[in-house]
Motif scaffolding. Structure first.
Motif, short mmCIF file in Angstrom:
data_model
loop_
_atom_site.label_atom_id
_atom_site.label_comp_id
_atom_site.label_asym_id
_atom_site.label_seq_id
_atom_site.Cartn_x
_atom_site.Cartn_y
_atom_site.Cartn_z
N ILE A 216 -5.87 -5.02 -2.44
CA ILE A 216 -7.32 -5.44 -1.33
C ILE A 216 -6.01 -5.95 -0.46
N VAL A 217 -6.76 -5.15 0.50
CA VAL A 217 -6.28 -5.89 1.38
C VAL A 217 -7.13 -6.58 2.81
N ILE A 218 -6.37 -7.91 3.20
CA ILE A 218 -7.59 -8.46 3.66
C ILE A 218 -6.95 -9.11 5.64
N ASP A 219 -8.49 -8.81 6.24
CA ASP A 219 -7.34 -9.26 8.04
C ASP A 219 -8.21 -10.94 7.96
N GLY A 243 3.85 -3.85 11.11
CA GLY A 243 2.70 -3.11 10.93
C GLY A 243 1.90 -2.27 10.05
N PHE A 244 1.67 -2.40 9.19
CA PHE A 244 1.78 -1.62 7.41
C PHE A 244 2.23 -2.34 6.69
N ILE A 245 1.69 -1.65 5.23
CA ILE A 245 1.97 -2.57 3.75
C ILE A 245 1.73 -1.45 3.39
N ASN A 246 3.24 -1.07 2.48
CA ASN A 246 3.39 -0.04 1.57
C ASN A 246 3.70 -1.08 -0.05
N PHE A 247 2.92 0.13 -0.74
CA PHE A 247 2.74 -0.52 -2.68
C PHE A 247 3.30 1.21 -3.06
N TYR A 248 4.08 0.54 -3.94
CA TYR A 248 4.75 2.08 -4.53
C TYR A 248 4.36 1.94 -5.98
N ALA A 249 4.63 3.06 -6.61
CA ALA A 249 4.10 3.31 -7.64
C ALA A 249 4.27 4.42 -8.11
N ARG A 250 5.76 4.46 -8.29
CA ARG A 250 6.70 4.79 -9.03
C ARG A 250 6.58 7.32 -7.40
N ASN A 251 5.90 7.94 -8.26
CA ASN A 251 5.58 8.29 -7.92
C ASN A 251 4.62 9.03 -6.99
N LYS A 252 4.31 7.74 -6.57
CA LYS A 252 3.12 7.37 -5.26
C LYS A 252 3.52 6.15 -4.09
N LEU A 253 3.18 6.05 -2.88
CA LEU A 253 3.27 5.44 -2.42
C LEU A 253 1.85 5.32 -2.35
N TRP A 254 1.52 3.96 -1.33
CA TRP A 254 0.05 3.76 -0.04
C TRP A 254 0.16 2.44 0.71
N MET A 255 0.18 3.74 1.69
CA MET A 255 0.59 2.70 2.93
C MET A 255 -0.69 2.55 4.01
N HIS A 258 -2.15 -1.11 10.14
CA HIS A 258 -2.70 -2.34 10.96
C HIS A 258 -3.45 -1.89 11.83
N GLN A 259 -2.76 -0.80 12.28
CA GLN A 259 -3.44 0.16 14.12
C GLN A 259 -5.22 0.70 13.70
N THR A 260 -4.64 1.77 11.97
CA THR A 260 -5.78 2.17 11.64
C THR A 260 -6.43 1.72 10.68
N GLU A 261 -6.35 0.36 10.53
CA GLU A 261 -7.18 0.11 9.34
C GLU A 261 -7.41 0.73 8.09
N ALA A 262 -6.74 1.61 7.12
CA ALA A 262 -6.56 2.66 6.54
C ALA A 262 -5.57 2.77 5.77
N PHE A 263 -5.88 3.49 4.09
CA PHE A 263 -4.86 3.45 3.25
C PHE A 263 -4.84 4.53 3.63
N GLU A 264 -3.06 5.22 3.76
CA GLU A 264 -2.27 6.52 4.10
C GLU A 264 -1.77 6.46 1.89
N GLU A 265 -2.15 8.00 1.83
CA GLU A 265 -1.55 7.79 0.15
C GLU A 265 -0.15 9.34 0.41
N VAL A 266 0.66 8.70 -0.13
CA VAL A 266 2.30 9.87 0.11
C VAL A 266 3.03 9.79 -1.36
N ASP A 267 3.10 11.43 -1.72
CA ASP A 267 3.27 11.74 -2.91
C ASP A 267 4.61 11.67 -2.12
N LEU A 268 5.98 10.77 -3.54
CA LEU A 268 6.94 10.32 -2.79
C LEU A 268 7.71 11.87 -3.71
N THR A 269 7.25 12.70 -4.56
CA THR A 269 8.21 13.69 -5.44
C THR A 269 8.63 14.86 -5.07
N ASP A 270 7.95 14.60 -3.27
CA ASP A 270 8.04 15.89 -2.99
C ASP A 270 9.48 16.17 -2.04
#
Length: 270
Positions: A216-219, A243-255, A258-270
């Motif tokens: 949960i991210v709250i402004d 400008g951002f908040i990173n959340f690491y879950a082993r093979n996943k990163l949720w970023m 602040h600018q887009t006010e949305a989560f971006e999912e990044v696969d860290l296995t590549d």
């Protein structure tokens, strides 16, 4: 001869009688001196001045109420590793406790009072721009942008964890999360549905809350709330930046940007 024996017996009897008088006169006398402040009785030896204290016992007229044990309030620590580089935070607000009242002094010199009559303070602290009080009846918060103590009601919870940030504080029970927003001087309640709190951080106007099921991210300025389902993954590390908040879950990163006010999912296995 008879007179001599009679006199000798008389003197002998007199010496014995005098000895008995001296021995009785030098025996210690006990004086009871009750101390009503502590409910104990102390005995003093009037000859040797030795002070003997018997086991403590309450004064017969003293009523000792059966006070329940203090309910538990602990300071929360993050389970995932918090890698946020926090700046130096100056506390610009404070309060003093008076007779049945608490007075907060804001940075502009304003005095904000609250009556604590009938309440037992369980936790109180000032940090950054706000102060928090937890009693057996209420949650209380005051900030430099407020004019009165804001009250948040609690409903029979017995155990709490408290985590304070620069602009916000989280009070967590087993069933709910209570967030104090110093920007708006408002308490927000977040229900915990079969989930547990694992992380909390506050940097500037953003708050990050991590549970066993979601992020949960709250402004704080707009009071907008954004959520990301963890899909049974566990966050082991997080970091808040300007400008951002990173959340690491082993093979996943949720970023969270602040600018887009949305989560971006990044696969860290590549």
């Amino acid at each position: 001869m008879f007179f001599y024996l009679h006199t000798k017996q008389f003197l002998k009897f007199g010496y014995v009688f005098l000895g008995l008088l001296i021995s009785f006169g030098s025996s210690p006398t006990l004086d009871a001196n009750p101390s009503y402040d502590e409910g104990d009785i102390y005995f003093f030896d009037s000859v040797s001045q030795n002070r003997n204290r018997p086991p403590q016992r309450p004064h017969p007229d003293l009523h000792v109420p059966n006070i329940p044990l203090k309910q538990e309030v602990t300071v929360f620590s993050n389970e995932p590793s918090d890698k946020t580089a926090y700046p130096y935070i100056q506390t610009t607000i404070n309060f003093v406790e008076g007779n049945l009242s608490l007075k907060a002094f804001l940075s502009d010199g304003t005095e904000v009072a609250y009556s604590t009559r009938g309440e037992h303070i369980r936790f109180s602290k000032c940090f950054g721009d706000h102060c928090i009080i937890v009693s057996q009846k209420n949650l209380l918060g005051v900030s430099n942008s407020s004019t009165e103590w804001e009250k948040g009601h609690i409903f029979g919870e017995e155990r709490y964890q408290v985590a304070m940030g620069h602009k916000a504080t989280l009070v967590a029970s087993e069933r709910k999360l209570y967030l104090y927003n110093s920007y708006t001087n408002h308490w927000e309640t977040i229900s915990l549905e079969q989930e547990t709190l694992s992380g909390f951080a506050n940097l500037y106007d953003k708050v990050a809350i991590i549970t066993s099921r979601r992020i949960i991210v709250i402004d704080l300025a707009s009071e907008m709330q954004y959520e990301q389902n963890l899909f049974l993954r566990r966050i082991y590390q997080f970091e808040m930046r300007d400008g951002f908040i990173n959340f690491y879950a082993r093979n996943k990163l949720w970023m969270f940007r602040h600018q887009t006010e949305a989560f971006e999912e990044v696969d860290l296995t590549d």
